[in-house]
Design an enzyme around this catalytic site. Structure first.
Site, PDB file in Angstrom:
ATOM      1  N   ILE A 487      35.127  56.556  45.562  1.00 53.95           N
ATOM      2  CA  ILE A 487      34.607  55.354  44.905  1.00 53.95           C
ATOM      3  C   ILE A 487      33.096  55.295  45.114  1.00 53.95           C
ATOM      4  CG2 ILE A 487      34.705  52.845  44.811  1.00 53.95           C
ATOM      5  CD1 ILE A 487      37.568  53.012  45.860  1.00 53.95           C
ATOM      6  N   GLU A 529      37.175  55.376  51.445  1.00 54.56           N
ATOM      7  CA  GLU A 529      37.230  55.137  50.003  1.00 54.56           C
ATOM      8  C   GLU A 529      37.524  56.409  49.225  1.00 54.56           C
ATOM      9  OE1 GLU A 529      32.766  55.587  51.037  1.00 54.56           O
ATOM     10  OE2 GLU A 529      34.625  54.959  51.984  1.00 54.56           O
TER      11      GLU A 529
END
Length: 609
Positions: A487, A529
């Site tokens: 991300i 992430e």
């Protein structure tokens, strides 16, 4: 002045006999220890002087018991254990059953706090057996609560609720409002753990009202802190902060360093959740100092972990690593495995933020080893706790049969037949419990391979299954592709929109990834992430098309539903080369492509489709 306190002091002034005076002082200590720890300490000193003045074994046992309790409340756990063990031996030899039961329960609580759950359960069950044999209902209720606390901590929530409710019924029967409040607080913990926050809050409020009516300020501080935790879980951070501040104000009045340290720590967590990092850091450091002064090494290490993690969030990586490494060494000497796991995870997070991925991976692997070991140990302890509870119930039934036989033989014969049926039912229940344990074990095995936040497979599942798929691809000369998904600017999302929004982003990205997989593909959370996608029997062009489709879906998702200003994109690196020596090299190749995507400006798939 409280009428109970006034009556006890009047009796003390009129009593000259040392044994009776020691008993009255014991009662006075039980009252003062919850509200005025300084005066409680003075009572213990007076008991020590009187018990040393002559041969009063019962009085000496009661004195040692109270001295152990006083050390515990001051946070000096080793001294508390020594006094309580000596008190238990003295009271047992003197046949002072009530004091012996109280010492057993106190030792159970002490071992519980030190995470020695098998030993804690042993003491609580012995206290339960003795209290039932001598019909001490108040002490039986306390022992039931102790067993419930152990079952709750081991994850046996249904068993814990059963013991807490039995304890609550006894306390209400006896009219012991203060003990009733403590059990309501314990039940609130179970509700909190299973996610029933409104139920937990209701129980805590009932407990708080009773404690306020009884003047138990120490109990009030604990319950207020628990209410703060409930509202923190609900995301109502300002209300959580208010409750934690009320708890701390009460702890300051009490003068108990142990209670104050716990309240400071919880208040620090609330400020950290609000993003008040400097304030949180000061609170954690103050809490750590109090834990160190009182000799509570576990508490000190817990807050040291918070300090190190917070410094990492504040960008002070070098200081964070230094503190966390020091804490890791101390935790290794002290031995609590869960704390060791949390230190490895915290260190891995800091190294990952520094892009020192080999060091991060080392600590993640060490943490995984500890997590596996903890899982096995917890399963064994849960089984032992359930079976021990069953044995206690069975023994209680057998004792009842024997009593009936001795007092009323004819009636006992009828009761015996009923008891045998109950035992058959108990055996059937035992079989049901064992079946349930096997089901729980299977469920825990599944959870051990699932990331709790995103519900995707976790890294352990990825490693095991990618290794198998890679070996099959090499053996049968089939294509295989792996993608790593990161991300973009995730730290900024957390810092700008809150960690709650960050968690929601992780969950939604996980759902999009899973929806983009075919039946043979799978997605996993790789860490932080970062996610992984595995495409068996898929060549590079096919994997690139699938990844580009996923990238577009993430970019086009309605992120404004979470926050009007929120935008989320991902960078994806893909590798497809079964000629590599092993699956780790395949992941490493995908990682290189991921960093190429980041260097090229993010929000893209590399190599380009």
């Amino acid at each position: 002045m409280n009428p109970t306190l006034q009556a006890l002091e009047a009796q003390l002034n009129q009593t000259q006999a040392i044994p009776e005076k020691l008993r009255l002082l014991d009662e006075l200590y039980q009252f003062l220890r919850l509200n005025d720890l300084q005066r409680a300490g003075q009572v213990v000193e007076e008991m020590l002087i009187l018990s040393n003045a002559g041969s009063h074994s019962v009085g000496r046992g009661l004195t040692l018991k109270n001295l152990g309790d006083f050390h515990y409340r001051q946070g000096n756990l080793p001294a508390a254990q020594g006094c309580l063990e000596e008190a238990l031996a003295v009271l047992h030899q003197a046949r002072e059953v009530k004091g012996e039961i109280e010492a057993l329960s106190a030792l159970g609580q002490l071992h519980f706090l030190q995470s020695n759950f098998p030993k804690a359960l042993e003491y609580y069950l012995e206290a339960l057996e003795l209290s039932r044999a001598y019909e001490h209902k108040a002490l039986e209720a306390n022992a039931l609560s102790g067993v419930g606390s152990v079952q709750y901590t081991l994850g046996n929530h249904q068993e814990a609720t059963k013991y807490f409710l039995r304890s609550l019924a006894l306390k209400r029967e006896l009219g012991d409002r203060l003990s009733e409040a403590e059990t309501l607080n314990s039940l609130g913990l179970v509700y909190l753990e299973i996610g029933d926050f409104s139920g937990a809050a209701q129980l805590y409020r009932e407990s708080l009202a009773l404690m306020q009516a009884q003047g138990d300020r120490q109990g009030q501080a604990r319950v207020l802190s628990n209410l703060g935790t409930v509202f923190q879980r609900l995301g109502r951070l300002q209300e959580a902060l208010d409750y934690h501040q009320q708890a701390l104000a009460l702890a300051d009045q009490l003068g108990s360093p142990q209670v104050r340290a716990a309240c400071l720590e919880n208040l620090g967590r609330a400020h950290a959740a609000l993003g008040h990092l400097e304030t949180a850091l000061g609170l954690f450091q103050a809490s750590q100092g109090l834990y160190q002064e009182s000799g509570n090494r576990l508490g000190a290490l817990s807050t040291l972990l918070q300090v190190g993690s917070l410094l990492g969030r504040m960008g002070q990586s070098a200081a964070a690593i230094q503190i966390l490494q020091r804490g890791l060494e101390q935790a290794a000497l002290l031995g609590p495995q869960k704390l060791l796991l949390e230190y490895h995870q915290a260190i891995a997070d800091v190294f990952e933020a520094q892009q020192k991925l080999e060091l991060a991976l080392y600590h993640l692997r060490r943490g995984l080893e500890i997590e596996r070991r903890l899982h096995k140990e917890q399963q064994a302890q849960k089984t032992t706790a359930l079976l021990a509870g069953f044995q206690v119930e069975k023994a209680r039934q057998e004792a009842e049969i024997e009593r009936l036989r001795n007092t009323e033989l004819a009636r006992a014969n009828r009761e015996l037949a009923l008891a045998i049926e109950r035992l058959k039912e108990a055996n059937a229940e035992k079989s049901r419990l064992l079946d349930k344990l096997r089901q729980q074990s299977a469920e825990l095995e599944r959870l051990a391979r699932q990331d709790p936040l995103t519900r995707l497979h976790n890294r352990r599942y990825l490693e095991e299954n990618l290794e198998r798929e890679f070996a099959a691809a090499k053996r049968y000369k089939l294509p295989i592709s792996v993608a790593l998904v990161d991300i973009d600017h995730f730290k900024q999302i957390n810092d700008t929109f809150s960690h709650q929004i960050g968690d929601d982003v992780l969950r939604i990205v996980g759902q999009i990834l899973e929806a983009g997989c075919r039946g043979v593909d799978f997605a996993a959370r790789y860490g932080g992430e970062e996610f992984a996608l595995v495409f068996p029997q898929t060549s590079l062009p096919g994997a690139l098309v699938a990844c580009e489709r996923i990238r577009q879906r993430i970019e086009q998702h309605n992120w404004a539903a979470l926050h009007p200003d929120l935008k989320v994109t991902v960078s994806i690196g893909v590798s497809s080369d079964p000629s590599l020596p092993n699956h780790e090299k395949l992941l490493a190749a995908a990682d290189e492509q991921l960093y190429a995507a980041k260097r090229a400006g993010r929000n893209r798939v590399c190599p380009a489709p």
